[in-house]
Design a protein around this motif. Structure first.
Motif, mmCIF file in Angstrom:
data_model
loop_
_atom_site.group_PDB
_atom_site.id
_atom_site.type_symbol
_atom_site.label_atom_id
_atom_site.label_comp_id
_atom_site.label_asym_id
_atom_site.label_seq_id
_atom_site.Cartn_x
_atom_site.Cartn_y
_atom_site.Cartn_z
ATOM 1 N N SER A 85 -5.329 -0.639 -39.305
ATOM 2 C CA SER A 85 -4.422 -1.638 -39.864
ATOM 3 C C SER A 85 -2.998 -1.190 -39.564
ATOM 4 N N ILE A 86 -2.227 -2.062 -38.911
ATOM 5 C CA ILE A 86 -0.891 -1.710 -38.442
ATOM 6 C C ILE A 86 0.141 -2.617 -39.113
ATOM 7 N N THR A 87 1.175 -2.015 -39.672
ATOM 8 C CA THR A 87 2.272 -2.791 -40.243
ATOM 9 C C THR A 87 3.591 -2.122 -39.890
ATOM 10 N N THR A 88 4.690 -2.628 -40.426
ATOM 11 C CA THR A 88 6.008 -2.053 -40.180
ATOM 12 C C THR A 88 6.623 -1.586 -41.490
ATOM 13 N N GLN A 89 7.560 -0.650 -41.388
ATOM 14 C CA GLN A 89 8.198 -0.115 -42.581
ATOM 15 C C GLN A 89 9.009 -1.181 -43.304
ATOM 16 N N ALA A 90 9.595 -2.094 -42.550
ATOM 17 C CA ALA A 90 10.455 -3.134 -43.125
ATOM 18 C C ALA A 90 10.501 -4.309 -42.163
ATOM 19 N N CYS A 91 11.224 -5.353 -42.556
ATOM 20 C CA CYS A 91 11.435 -6.476 -41.650
ATOM 21 C C CYS A 91 12.300 -6.018 -40.474
ATOM 22 N N GLU A 92 11.976 -6.479 -39.281
ATOM 23 C CA GLU A 92 12.795 -6.174 -38.098
ATOM 24 C C GLU A 92 13.919 -7.194 -38.009
ATOM 25 N N LYS A 93 15.144 -6.717 -37.886
ATOM 26 C CA LYS A 93 16.311 -7.599 -37.824
ATOM 27 C C LYS A 93 16.800 -7.714 -36.385
ATOM 28 N N ILE A 94 17.030 -8.966 -35.954
ATOM 29 C CA ILE A 94 17.525 -9.239 -34.608
ATOM 30 C C ILE A 94 18.971 -9.718 -34.734
ATOM 31 N N TYR A 95 19.907 -8.858 -34.360
ATOM 32 C CA TYR A 95 21.320 -9.131 -34.578
ATOM 33 C C TYR A 95 21.948 -9.898 -33.413
ATOM 34 N N ARG A 96 23.155 -10.359 -33.650
ATOM 35 C CA ARG A 96 23.911 -11.083 -32.635
ATOM 36 C C ARG A 96 23.999 -10.268 -31.341
ATOM 37 N N ALA A 97 23.818 -10.943 -30.216
ATOM 38 C CA ALA A 97 23.850 -10.282 -28.911
ATOM 39 C C ALA A 97 25.099 -10.705 -28.152
ATOM 40 N N GLU A 98 25.871 -9.730 -27.722
ATOM 41 C CA GLU A 98 27.039 -10.029 -26.900
ATOM 42 C C GLU A 98 26.632 -10.349 -25.470
ATOM 43 N N SER A 99 25.539 -9.712 -25.004
ATOM 44 C CA SER A 99 25.017 -9.970 -23.662
ATOM 45 C C SER A 99 23.562 -9.527 -23.629
ATOM 46 N N ASP A 100 22.821 -9.999 -22.638
ATOM 47 C CA ASP A 100 21.410 -9.648 -22.470
ATOM 48 C C ASP A 100 20.613 -10.082 -23.705
ATOM 49 N N ARG A 101 19.399 -9.579 -23.845
ATOM 50 C CA ARG A 101 18.570 -9.914 -24.986
ATOM 51 C C ARG A 101 17.798 -8.671 -25.436
ATOM 52 N N ALA A 102 17.356 -8.663 -26.667
ATOM 53 C CA ALA A 102 16.484 -7.606 -27.163
ATOM 54 C C ALA A 102 15.042 -7.954 -26.796
ATOM 55 N N GLU A 103 14.258 -6.930 -26.473
ATOM 56 C CA GLU A 103 12.869 -7.153 -26.079
ATOM 57 C C GLU A 103 11.940 -6.203 -26.823
ATOM 58 N N VAL A 104 10.817 -6.745 -27.281
ATOM 59 C CA VAL A 104 9.751 -5.950 -27.888
ATOM 60 C C VAL A 104 8.450 -6.287 -27.175
ATOM 61 N N ARG A 105 7.758 -5.249 -26.725
ATOM 62 C CA ARG A 105 6.477 -5.432 -26.045
ATOM 63 C C ARG A 105 5.383 -4.733 -26.841
ATOM 64 N N VAL A 106 4.321 -5.482 -27.158
ATOM 65 C CA VAL A 106 3.212 -4.952 -27.947
ATOM 66 C C VAL A 106 1.927 -5.094 -27.142
ATOM 67 N N LYS A 107 1.172 -3.981 -27.065
ATOM 68 C CA LYS A 107 -0.111 -4.004 -26.375
ATOM 69 C C LYS A 107 -1.174 -3.421 -27.294
ATOM 70 N N LEU A 108 -2.218 -4.204 -27.563
ATOM 71 C CA LEU A 108 -3.302 -3.778 -28.441
ATOM 72 C C LEU A 108 -4.622 -3.804 -27.675
ATOM 73 N N GLU A 109 -5.400 -2.737 -27.787
ATOM 74 C CA GLU A 109 -6.730 -2.674 -27.171
ATOM 75 C C GLU A 109 -7.738 -2.247 -28.234
ATOM 76 N N VAL A 110 -8.872 -2.943 -28.270
ATOM 77 C CA VAL A 110 -9.905 -2.650 -29.269
ATOM 78 C C VAL A 110 -11.250 -2.547 -28.562
ATOM 79 N N GLY A 111 -11.937 -1.430 -28.774
ATOM 80 C CA GLY A 111 -13.232 -1.218 -28.160
ATOM 81 C C GLY A 111 -14.349 -1.994 -28.834
ATOM 82 N N ALA A 112 -15.541 -1.924 -28.250
ATOM 83 C CA ALA A 112 -16.693 -2.677 -28.746
ATOM 84 C C ALA A 112 -16.969 -2.353 -30.211
ATOM 85 N N GLY A 113 -17.084 -3.402 -31.011
ATOM 86 C CA GLY A 113 -17.374 -3.215 -32.431
ATOM 87 C C GLY A 113 -16.202 -2.730 -33.261
ATOM 88 N N GLY A 114 -15.037 -2.586 -32.645
ATOM 89 C CA GLY A 114 -13.859 -2.137 -33.373
ATOM 90 C C GLY A 114 -13.113 -3.297 -34.016
#
Length: 280
Positions: A85-114
């Motif tokens: 079971s995976i959670t976060t310590q707190a809410c993630e805040k996405i603040y004003r961006a002067e340029s570019d963007r913020a990126e989050v990449r999540v990869k989850l793998e679960v084996g047979a019967g998991g």
């Protein structure tokens, strides 16, 4: 800090957040236990002591939020027959961006019967932010998953509104190699105007998507609908020899959204219930 070059003042580029963490777990002596942990930069993982499965992990971004140019990556590998079971310590805040963007990449793998429960706390989007998130999930035959992403566009209690910005959420879920769920939620640059449309959110600023892949999905459909109420809905069907339940919720603020997410997660997460860090 400024530097002086050839009689002109040059501003050094701002330091950007970069973090990556990977966790792998498997069954050992009849319980799910940690087998590998890697942490780099602002991405940290902590594991509260638990008496029984599932293994619990808490994701922490020590930067305290994300803005343009920040990069964060999480990888979770649950072995055959294991449960996490995976959670976060707190809410993630996405603040004003002067340029570019913020990126989050999540990869989850679960084996047979998991089984994995991906239950981060809400993402809070600030005005004129730019954010892209990808969620890639690979489930082996017989694996189960409960996946949640909740987003709040502005903090109503603080008098804040996410009027403009760019937000993109991309999900790809595969089971035994076959694609069973794909979606792209994209909103902006006029976020508030889009959320105000009846066909989008009717003025609501808090939204959530919850996906369950499990043989229990169809049996839980009606109880889930009772919790969701009129501000959202759920559907269930069979896919790749398993059940699939998809729920979408919206609310006038983050508190009203969580009031329904808490019992809904408790229902769909079975004996594991709610992550300890969640509260109303």
């Amino acid at each position: 800090m400024d530097t002086l070059q050839h009689g002109l003042t040059a501003v050094l580029p701002a330091q950007r957040v970069a973090g990556a963490a990977r966790l792998a777990c498997g069954v050992n002596a009849g319980r799910t236990r940690l087998s590998r942990l890697y942490q780099d930069g602002s991405a940290k993982i902590r594991m509260p002591a638990v008496a029984a499965d599932p293994l619990e992990a808490v994701l922490i971004n020590t930067a305290g939020g994300l803005t343009g140019g920040d990069r964060l990556g999480w990888e979770i590998d649950v072995g055959p027959g294991a449960s996490a079971s995976i959670t976060t310590q707190a809410c993630e805040k996405i603040y004003r961006a002067e340029s570019d963007r913020a990126e989050v990449r999540v990869k989850l793998e679960v084996g047979a019967g998991g089984r994995i429960a991906w239950l981060p706390q809400e993402t809070i989007v600030f005005d004129r932010s730019a954010f892209a998130r990808t969620l890639d999930v690979d489930l082996a035959a017989g694996a189960e998953a409960l996946l949640l992403e909740a987003t709040v566009f502005g903090r109503l209690a603080m008098g804040e509104q996410a009027a403009h910005g760019h937000f993109h959420d991309r999900w790809r879920v595969r089971r035994d190699g076959a694609l069973i769920h794909a979606e792209d939620f994209r909103i902006g640059p006029a976020i508030a105007a889009a959320l105000g449309r009846p066909a989008v959110a009717g003025g609501a600023i808090a939204v959530a998507t919850l996906l369950m892949v499990s043989p229990q999905a169809e049996a839980l459909l009606e109880p889930a609908r009772d919790i969701i109420g009129a501000d959202g809905d759920a559907s269930a069907w069979s896919v790749k020899q398993s059940g699939k339940l998809l729920a979408r919720l919206f609310a006038e603020d983050g508190y009203q959204l969580r009031k329904r997410l808490v019992p809904l997660v408790e229902l769909l997460n079975g004996r594991a219930g709610l992550p300890k860090l969640w509260s109303l």
